[in-house]
Design an enzyme around this catalytic site. Structure first.
Site, PDB file in Angstrom:
ATOM      1  N   HIS A 181       0.592  -1.007  -0.236  1.00 60.52           N
ATOM      2  CA  HIS A 181       0.004   0.055   0.251  1.00 60.52           C
ATOM      3  C   HIS A 181       1.018   1.232   0.014  1.00 60.52           C
ATOM      4  O   HIS A 181       1.599   1.492   0.375  1.00 60.52           O
ATOM      5  CB  HIS A 181      -1.272  -0.082   1.313  1.00 60.52           C
ATOM      6  CG  HIS A 181      -0.476  -0.022   2.461  1.00 60.52           C
ATOM      7  ND1 HIS A 181       0.426   1.103   3.527  1.00 60.52           N
ATOM      8  CD2 HIS A 181       0.155  -0.569   3.223  1.00 60.52           C
ATOM      9  CE1 HIS A 181       0.348   1.500   4.292  1.00 60.52           C
ATOM     10  NE2 HIS A 181       0.423  -0.415   4.479  1.00 60.52           N
ATOM     11  N   ASP A 193       6.362   1.026   6.656  1.00 59.95           N
ATOM     12  CA  ASP A 193       5.269   1.122   6.620  1.00 59.95           C
ATOM     13  C   ASP A 193       4.204   1.863   5.554  1.00 59.95           C
ATOM     14  O   ASP A 193       3.350   2.911   6.184  1.00 59.95           O
ATOM     15  CB  ASP A 193       4.272   1.648   8.016  1.00 59.95           C
ATOM     16  CG  ASP A 193       2.837   0.777   7.977  1.00 59.95           C
ATOM     17  OD1 ASP A 193       2.361   0.557   6.540  1.00 59.95           O
ATOM     18  OD2 ASP A 193       1.836   1.546   8.833  1.00 59.95           O
ATOM     19  N   GLU A 227      -5.068   1.716   2.791  1.00 56.96           N
ATOM     20  CA  GLU A 227      -4.706   0.321   3.812  1.00 56.96           C
ATOM     21  C   GLU A 227      -4.725   0.599   5.180  1.00 56.96           C
ATOM     22  O   GLU A 227      -5.768   0.319   6.110  1.00 56.96           O
ATOM     23  CB  GLU A 227      -3.861  -0.730   3.940  1.00 56.96           C
ATOM     24  CG  GLU A 227      -2.877  -1.927   4.448  1.00 56.96           C
ATOM     25  CD  GLU A 227      -2.316  -1.724   6.243  1.00 56.96           C
ATOM     26  OE1 GLU A 227      -2.367  -2.191   6.505  1.00 56.96           O
ATOM     27  OE2 GLU A 227      -2.102  -0.096   5.806  1.00 56.96           O
ATOM     28  N   GLU A 228      -4.503   2.002   5.567  1.00 50.39           N
ATOM     29  CA  GLU A 228      -4.355   2.074   6.796  1.00 50.39           C
ATOM     30  C   GLU A 228      -5.189   2.564   7.451  1.00 50.39           C
ATOM     31  O   GLU A 228      -6.162   2.857   8.554  1.00 50.39           O
ATOM     32  CB  GLU A 228      -3.260   3.739   7.406  1.00 50.39           C
ATOM     33  CG  GLU A 228      -2.226   3.683   6.382  1.00 50.39           C
ATOM     34  CD  GLU A 228      -1.224   2.899   7.743  1.00 50.39           C
ATOM     35  OE1 GLU A 228      -2.180   1.815   9.196  1.00 50.39           O
ATOM     36  OE2 GLU A 228      -0.069   2.489   7.403  1.00 50.39           O
ATOM     37  N   HIS A 326       4.681   3.909  13.027  1.00 50.72           N
ATOM     38  CA  HIS A 326       3.533   5.185  13.012  1.00 50.72           C
ATOM     39  C   HIS A 326       3.242   5.679  13.632  1.00 50.72           C
ATOM     40  O   HIS A 326       2.672   7.262  13.610  1.00 50.72           O
ATOM     41  CB  HIS A 326       2.038   4.413  13.438  1.00 50.72           C
ATOM     42  CG  HIS A 326       1.200   4.104  12.295  1.00 50.72           C
ATOM     43  ND1 HIS A 326      -0.235   3.089  12.640  1.00 50.72           N
ATOM     44  CD2 HIS A 326       1.607   3.271  11.303  1.00 50.72           C
ATOM     45  CE1 HIS A 326      -0.602   2.275  11.870  1.00 50.72           C
ATOM     46  NE2 HIS A 326       0.102   2.204  11.023  1.00 50.72           N
TER      47      HIS A 326
END
Length: 994
Positions: A181, A193, A227-228, A326
């Site tokens: 993603h 990420d 996606e998140e 994150h």
């Protein structure tokens, strides 16, 4: 020197040195493998079309800014990716076709790029189970418009033409899906990420479009967006016709910020076989089992590809450090080209294997409901060995092996025991041997029972000590493991080791026994057998393969225990031993008494005479075969024990045999018969036990530690983390139990000092640091009706949260309101009046932000007459994400333009109390119809509906847009990291009632 006369004897110095070296030789490589990532190749092009320098530059470009779905930077990243893909294809001389829909013609084009701006999906997320009865609490519903990028690299065996435009399943063997993603969270740059996953896919596209590298099976490279926010992008992909083409997949993601890329889970044994091709595999089935059972609560796109599309594949992710996950430290400064190469190389080798596979392994009839016709794989068990070899086999095989061990291992021990009993050599469990004496029947003490209950008592006490430490740390300094996991683990290891050694040596001093090792192994066998029973049930009923370590653990214990019994064959028969040690006058009297009882015995030689003849014959042979290595003392028998003493004084023997019989020595004050036990078999037992246990359980321990030690900030149980470390400590070092009583005092004393030092540190040290920051979750909510705004931080309550809040200038003079958070157990949410946000430009220059609140969000709602139905139309400025929240659950809804898909349930089982709306265009207006159930007895359906309409803002790439967040980042302590609480950083809302 005498102490080195036998370097493998079961004496203190060899035992101490050998066991220490073996454990160090096993644990140090495990730590190095876990902490050090394999170095990337020095030359930048290790495979055709793969360029590491280029990939690293792409990663730096991709992770320059925050780029969540609801941000302008997200659009810039998307446009950059399309340009980058076009550049790669042009560089490789590939003619490609591109389209924003599925209707474009691309007959036999080797590559087709889909810029999907048409797919949308509506689905629901189930609420949690009710605490007070059956059923579920209300969940939430989502409407999402995708902006995915899909690159199809045609395989040599694929169906020609633009087959994806047809309303049918594609022909052929199916392809391979690679997914990552390209959106990040609003508080992270997304380097791992999922930036590394994105640049990995770009390099794979480049590789497979390089001349001579065309795959046999087609490849679908998916760069999904969203996606998140609930795996939205992967769900939108299922609406695209090309989603019906792949049969297998590899999902790439990040739940940490570097390290090694870990195979978190896989669908089946056959698919894992292709991951074996990687140079540095890093995997254990246990992580997959924890995901499947909800113990690990976070999810990836893997669940969509497996659950909705029915694909068979792998989930490869970064796992640690979670403290950077994150946050703004998820950037290229805090990861490395080595980590990027580890994911890239593993993915490339796996996809090469899948794309070149021409077998029918992944081809079969479809199971229906839109799922791929790829057959059904077998449940897998897999684990790596020193990140060099990946062991893979079926769960069914493990189950068969477990059942076999449960039945065969005890039978073997029983058979050995029966033979020992038959030949009169079962000294275990024997307190004495009955013998005829001059004054009547008597017995000779064997002391075979000595030490039988020693090992379980020591094991329980040492384990209780370690568990007690877990409770102590949890009470005094519960979060120290967050920054110092190895200090906690070393404390537990040193405590367990010293307690076990001290109690073993004390028991051996008071009641020495040669059976300490044998009884310890028998107790380990009994405990291991019970553990294996439980493990076998889990294998069969729960399909839980993560218990493989217990199976191999028990197998090693069984072999070591069998050796312990086989050692007894080296002992004299108990009857012979009893005759040998009794005084001569008693022996002669007993012989006469025996002759009077049975005259038949007079004709044969007595046992003693036969023994003397054999001894005399043996000595004659020794005299005849003497060499320069023969002892100068005629009767001095060599021994492998350094601390042996003679079990009997010379006056206990007949004068004529004193010179003829060799001196028999035993270790310390152990039983007199122990001189005959082999002195080297302990090493074989140890080498059977330690390597298997340390390698398998140690690997699980390190992975478990990585996965859980920084999840405390997410609301996970503190005590569970410490208990897990305590259990792993005991399991890894339990193989030392049968041998530790032979240790010298040097290492235990050193470990006692280590324990004291680490205990003090773990009790008083501050648990967070700039490299291991405490994550606090931010959100700011604005009531657009009243103008009131609230800033909140959610995290570990008490001193740490208070310290972060007290550091903020805007909080001065306020008393933040704190309450238990619903985000996670044990977390606290504190809120105060914050600095007003500026996420929407004010139409009046110079006016305060609050003057423009009313324009941030607009909506109207109309109820259908005499029906529990309402129509909403809403839109927000400078956003493409809004939601409608209800105080009572709805049971049906529809968004204008939404596609229907029976695979997705639009409303949760218990109804939905929230509808999340995501648009691909900015300031989009949604039209939504909702229906709810009337109250009981309300025949006119007059029951109303109330709630709030909310819009979200997530773009924090400019200073001053969210001043409250800027203030926290500037003034909060350096051991604090800020991450998002929800989908938006700022939420503005207005109320409604119909």
């Amino acid at each position: 020197m005498k102490i080195f006369s036998n370097p493998i004897a079961f004496t203190p110095l060899p035992v101490t040195i050998i066991t220490t070296i073996v454990y160090a030789a096993l644990i140090i490589p495990l730590l190095v493998i876990h902490l050090v990532v394999p170095e990337a190749p020095q030359h930048g092009t290790p495979f055709a079309g793969v360029n590491l320098t280029e990939a690293w530059q792409d990663l730096q470009t991709l992770s320059t800014n925050f780029h969540p779905f609801n941000s302008r930077k997200n659009d810039e990243v998307r446009n950059w990716l399309l340009t980058r893909i076009e550049s790669i294809l042009h560089q490789n001389g590939i003619s490609s076709s591109a389209s924003a829909s599925v209707s474009a013609s691309a007959v036999d084009s080797p590559v087709h790029v889909f810029s999907d701006i048409t797919s949308n999906v509506t689905f629901s997320i189930q609420g949690r189970l009710k605490d007070d009865g059956p059923g579920r609490e209300p969940g939430l519903s989502v409407y999402f418009e995708g902006t995915n990028i899909i690159v199809y690299v045609r395989g040599s065996g694929d169906e020609p033409g633009d087959w994806w435009t047809a309303e049918k399943k594609p022909k052929g063997k199916g392809g391979v899906l690679i997914n990552a993603h390209y959106d990040s969270v609003s508080t992270g740059f997304g380097a791992t990420d999922d930036g590394v996953g994105v640049v990995t896919i770009l390099q794979l596209v480049k590789h497979f479009t390089t001349n001579g590298q065309q795959p046999k099976r087609g490849i679908v490279a998916l760069l999904n967006n969203g996606e998140e926010d609930a795996l939205n992008g992967a769900r939108a992909f299922t609406r695209h016709p090309i989603s019906q083409f792949p049969h297998t997949f590899v999902n790439l993601d990040g739940a940490g910020a570097g390290g090694r890329a870990t195979l978190l889970r896989a669908t089946d044994t056959e698919i894992v076989g292709f991951y074996q091709r990687t140079t540095y595999p890093f995997a254990t089935i246990l992580t997959g089992d924890l995901f499947e059972r909800g113990i690990v609560r976070s999810q990836t796109d893997y669940v969509i590809f497996k659950g909705i599309l029915g694909l068979r594949g792998l989930d490869v992710d970064f796992m640690e450090p979670r403290a950077r996950y994150h946050t703004e430290q998820d950037d290229t400064k805090h990861t490395s080209i080595d980590s990027m190469w580890h994911m890239l190389s593993a993915t490339l080798s796996t996809v090469q294997g899948l794309a070149s596979d021409t077998s029918s392994t992944f081809d079969d009839e479809s199971t229906g409901n839109g799922k791929a016709p790829n057959g059904e794989g077998s449940d897998a068990v897999y684990f790596d060995i020193f990140s060099r070899v990946l062991a893979v086999f079926r769960l069914q095989t493990l189950f068969a092996f477990s059942v076999t061990l449960l039945t065969v291992a005890p039978l073997i021990l029983i058979v050995i025991g029966a033979i020992l009993f038959r030949v009169d050599k079962l000294y275990l469990f024997s307190s004495s041997k009955h013998q005829l004496q001059s004054e009547g029947n008597g017995s000779v003490s064997l002391q075979g029972w000595r030490g039988i209950f020693r090992d379980p008592i020591i094991f329980v006490l040492a384990s209780a000590g370690v568990v007690g430490l877990a409770f102590l740390i949890t009470k005094v300094n519960p979060y120290i493991v967050y920054s110092s996991p190895y200090a906690v683990w070393i404390m537990m290891i040193s405590a367990w080791f010293f307690i076990t050694w001290f109690l073993s040596r004390a028991a051996d001093f008071v009641r020495p026994t040669a059976f300490h090792r044998a009884y310890a192994l028998l107790w380990m066998f009994a405990g291991g057998w019970l553990a294996l029973v439980v493990a076998t049930v889990f294998e069969h009923r729960q399909k839980f393969g993560g218990v493989y370590c217990i199976v191999f653990y028990f197998a090693a214990i069984s072999l070591a225990t069998a050796i312990a019994l086989l050692e007894l064959f080296g002992l004299p028969r108990k009857s012979e031993y009893a005759v040998e040690i009794e005084p001569p006058e008693d022996r002669q009297a007993a012989s006469l008494q025996s002759e009077s009882i049975s005259s038949g015995r007079v004709l044969g030689s007595s046992t003693e005479e036969q023994s003397r003849e054999a001894t005399s014959h043996s000595h004659d042979e020794e005299d005849a075969d003497a060499t320069e290595s023969t002892s100068l003392l005629r009767n001095d028998r060599p021994t492998t024990f350094a601390h042996y003493t003679s079990p009997h004084s010379p006056h206990d023997q007949e004068p004529e045999t004193i010179e003829a019989k060799p001196e028999r020595k035993v270790f310390g004050e152990e039983q007199a018969w122990s001189w005959a036990l082999p002195t080297w078999t302990w090493l074989l037992q140890f080498l059977l036990l330690a390597p298997i246990v340390v390698v398998l359980v140690g690997q699980i321990g390190l992975l478990a530690l990585s996965g859980i030690y920084q999840t405390l900030a997410d609301g996970n149980s503190v005590l569970t983390v410490y208990i897990a470390l305590a259990v792993l400590t005991v399991l890894i070092f339990a193989p030392l139990g049968p041998f530790i009583h032979r240790y010298t005092y040097h290492i235990p004393t050193f470990l006692l000092l280590v324990f004291v030092g680490t205990l003090i540190y773990n009790l008083v040290a501050f648990p967070f640091s700039p490299n291991n920051r405490l994550k606090l979750r931010f959100i700011q909510t604005v009531d657009l009706d009243t103008g009131l705004n609230k800033v909140s931080l959610t995290g570990i309550g008490g001193t740490y949260l208070d310290a972060a809040i007290d550091s903020l200038p805007s909080v001065a003079g306020q008393q933040p309101k704190c309450s238990e958070s619903s985000y996670g157990t044990g977390l606290t949410e504190c809120a105060w009046n914050g600095l007003p946000p500026r996420v929407v430009k004010n139409s009046l220059p110079g006016a305060p932000p609050s003057s423009g609140y009313a324009d941030w969000l607009s909506f109207n709602v109309m109820r259908s007459p005499n029906r529990t139905e309402a129509h909403f139309r809403l839109w927000g400025r400078a956003t493409r994400a809004c939601k409608i929240q209800f105080h009572r659950p709805i049971f049906d809804f529809h968004v204008d333009g939404a596609a229907e898909d029976k695979r997705f349930q639009t409303v949760a089982e218990g109804g939905s109390k929230e509808i999340r709306l995501w648009s691909r265009t900015w300031e989009n207006a949604w039209s939504v119809t909702v229906r709810w159930k009337a109250d009981r007895g309300d025949k006119r359906r007059g029951s109303g509906l109330d709630g709030r309409v909310v819009c979200l803002w997530s773009d924090d790439n400019e200073t001053g847009v969210i001043p409250a967040l800027d203030e926290i980042r500037h003034f909060a302590p350096d051991w604090v990291a800020i991450t998002k609480l929800g989908d938006g950083l700022v939420e503005g809302s207005k109320g409604f009632l119909v």
